[in-house]
Write a protein that holds these residues in place. Structure first.
Motif, PDB file in Angstrom:
ATOM      1  N   ILE A  11       0.831  -1.205   0.000  1.00  0.00           N
ATOM      2  CA  ILE A  11       0.000   0.000   0.000  1.00  0.00           C
ATOM      3  C   ILE A  11       0.865   1.254   0.000  1.00  0.00           C
ATOM      4  CG2 ILE A  11      -1.617   1.339   1.423  1.00  0.00           C
ATOM      5  CD1 ILE A  11      -2.851  -1.437   2.228  1.00  0.00           C
ATOM      6  N   ARG A  15       0.814   4.081  -2.834  1.00  0.00           N
ATOM      7  CA  ARG A  15       0.529   5.491  -2.509  1.00  0.00           C
ATOM      8  C   ARG A  15       1.549   6.404  -3.175  1.00  0.00           C
ATOM      9  NH1 ARG A  15      -0.880   5.229   3.847  1.00  0.00           N
ATOM     10  NH2 ARG A  15      -3.117   5.027   3.624  1.00  0.00           N
ATOM     11  N   ILE A  49      -8.338  -0.896  -0.712  1.00  0.00           N
ATOM     12  CA  ILE A  49      -8.038  -0.003  -1.832  1.00  0.00           C
ATOM     13  C   ILE A  49      -9.373   0.252  -2.517  1.00  0.00           C
ATOM     14  CG2 ILE A  49      -6.868   0.276  -4.045  1.00  0.00           C
ATOM     15  CD1 ILE A  49      -4.679  -1.590  -3.048  1.00  0.00           C
TER      16      ILE A  49
END
Length: 144
Positions: A11, A15, A49
């Motif tokens: 993640i 990002r 997500i």
């Protein structure tokens, strides 16, 4: 959904760059490309997500708009939904922020001229439910 360290690292990488190839993500994480693809699919299915987006440079967001302003808006009664819906239709409105305190909504505006900005402000003030506004013209941006 339970996240492990690999999920959290994945993640973080997404990002920073959501377009990074799965093979590159796999190399950094020390797992196979298939594992990365499966984990992204699982995170999407699980709602962790919620989608992928893009960030624009501040100057490109206001292309053709030489005047920018912040307008704080006080809304009368329970008119917030209607006012926000109307504001979303204004081409000069770039962003809307719901706030607490004196002002209910803060809108960032961009217009090609002071005249166009003035017209937009008149339309905002005329909206049903708008009690009061206060506008400041943005002179420069220090941090994007």
């Amino acid at each position: 959904m339970e996240l492990d360290d690999t999920d959290r690292r994945l993640i973080a990488l997404l990002r920073a760059d959501a377009r990074r190839p799965a093979s590159s993500l796999a190399a950094v994480l020390g797992v196979s490309r298939g594992t990365v693809q499966n984990r992204i699919a699982r995170l999407l299915r699980g709602g962790v997500i919620q989608g992928f987006t893009l960030r624009l440079a501040p100057e490109s967001q206001t292309a053709g708009a030489s005047v920018r302003a912040i307008t704080a808006i006080e809304i009368r009664g329970r008119s917030t939904d209607g006012v926000v819906r109307a504001l979303k239709g204004f081409p000069e409105v770039r962003t809307l922020h719901m706030t607490n305190g004196r002002w209910d909504v803060v809108a960032e505006l961009a217009a090609p001229s002071l005249e166009t900005l003035d017209q937009a402000l008149h339309r905002i003030r005329a909206l049903e439910g708008v009690a009061n506004t206060e506008t400041s013209i943005l002179l420069s941006t220090q941090k994007g």
